[in-house]
Write an enzyme that holds these catalytic residues in place. Structure first.
Site, mmCIF file in Angstrom:
data_model
loop_
_atom_site.group_PDB
_atom_site.id
_atom_site.type_symbol
_atom_site.label_atom_id
_atom_site.label_comp_id
_atom_site.label_asym_id
_atom_site.label_seq_id
_atom_site.Cartn_x
_atom_site.Cartn_y
_atom_site.Cartn_z
ATOM 1 C CD GLU A 18 12.846 45.887 12.768
ATOM 2 O OE1 GLU A 18 12.980 47.301 12.513
ATOM 3 O OE2 GLU A 18 12.773 45.444 13.611
ATOM 4 C CG ASP A 91 16.252 45.944 15.088
ATOM 5 O OD1 ASP A 91 16.632 44.614 15.036
ATOM 6 O OD2 ASP A 91 16.384 46.992 14.339
ATOM 7 C CG ASP A 93 14.563 49.287 17.963
ATOM 8 O OD1 ASP A 93 13.791 48.635 17.602
ATOM 9 O OD2 ASP A 93 15.559 49.982 17.286
ATOM 10 C CG ASP A 95 12.131 52.322 14.846
ATOM 11 O OD1 ASP A 95 11.239 53.107 15.055
ATOM 12 O OD2 ASP A 95 13.226 52.845 14.548
#
Length: 231
Positions: A18, A91, A93, A95
């Site tokens: 990503e 990541d 998180d 997202d």
């Protein structure tokens, strides 16, 4: 695609990364003999709501289809798979979780055999770096962060201990990314399996499909079970 030099499927792996900056760090960090890196930019198509012609015309998914070499739909051929491990690296998180869900939905709908044969993996990048002087310890969750702080504190008062929370893969330099997430000797990978295809299909349809009401009901029923909410 930053490809690897080895062409033997069982000895190679590709990272679907990503973000542009993280893709650059991963390309620098990798072992070029057996690790390929494909950076992914922008938001992926939710294939649960799309027809196959939109999938084939999507500029975010076509690089993945070409890189893996198996095709989709009637053209799917598992024997064409170019890498033994297909590793989703996003990541740590919300997202990143969304990116992983979108990619897994795509694989589930259009390359399910790649999941069933155990070729899909999830990379586990660290959430925290705990350091004191030259000592550095990585933590993949809050419990490890606390344990690392105590370890570095020893019998002292903890002065000089610094805790860094990684907001994204791009914050790590190539050496850190290699040590924590890409080095086969030290990394943690989660293999994606389909234990119950019927239940998996039900959940993908429920969470990623067009029907809003069942998804709202699921969220309302399970909202209090959330332990780590990243806002």
């Amino acid at each position: 695609l930053a490809d690897c030099s080895n062409r033997k499927r069982d000895e190679t792996e590709v990272y679907l990364v990503e973000g542009d900056s993280a893709g650059g760090s991963a390309a620098q960090a990798r072992d070029q003999k057996f690790q390929a890196v494909l950076p992914m930019f922008g938001k992926l198509l939710n294939v649960e709501k799309a027809r196959v012609d939109r999938v084939l015309g999507n500029d975010k998914l076509m690089p993945v289809i070409f890189a893996l070499g198996v095709g989709i739909g009637e053209e799917f051929d598992y024997s064409g798979l170019r890498y033994g491990k297909v590793i989703i690296m996003a990541d740590a998180d919300v997202d990143g979780s969304h990116i992983r869900a979108l990619l897994l939905t795509f694989f589930f709908r259009y390359m399910r055999e790649v999941i069933e044969r155990g070729n899909i993996y999830l990379a586990q990048p660290p959430l925290y770096l705990v350091k004191r002087g030259k000592q550095e310890l990585y933590a993949f969750n809050e419990a490890e962060r606390t344990a690392n702080i105590e370890k570095l504190k020893g019998d002292g008062d903890g002065r000089g201990i610094q805790v860094q929370r990684y907001k994204g893969l791009g914050e790590m330099n190539p050496e850190q990314l290699w040590d924590t997430t890409m080095n086969p000797e030290t990394r943690t990978l989660l293999q994606v399996n389909i234990e119950d295809a019927v239940e998996a299909e039900h959940l993908f349809t429920l969470l990623m499909g067009e029907q809003v009401e069942p998804r709202r009901q699921f969220i309302e029923e399970h909202a209090l079970e959330v332990k780590n909410l990243d806002i």
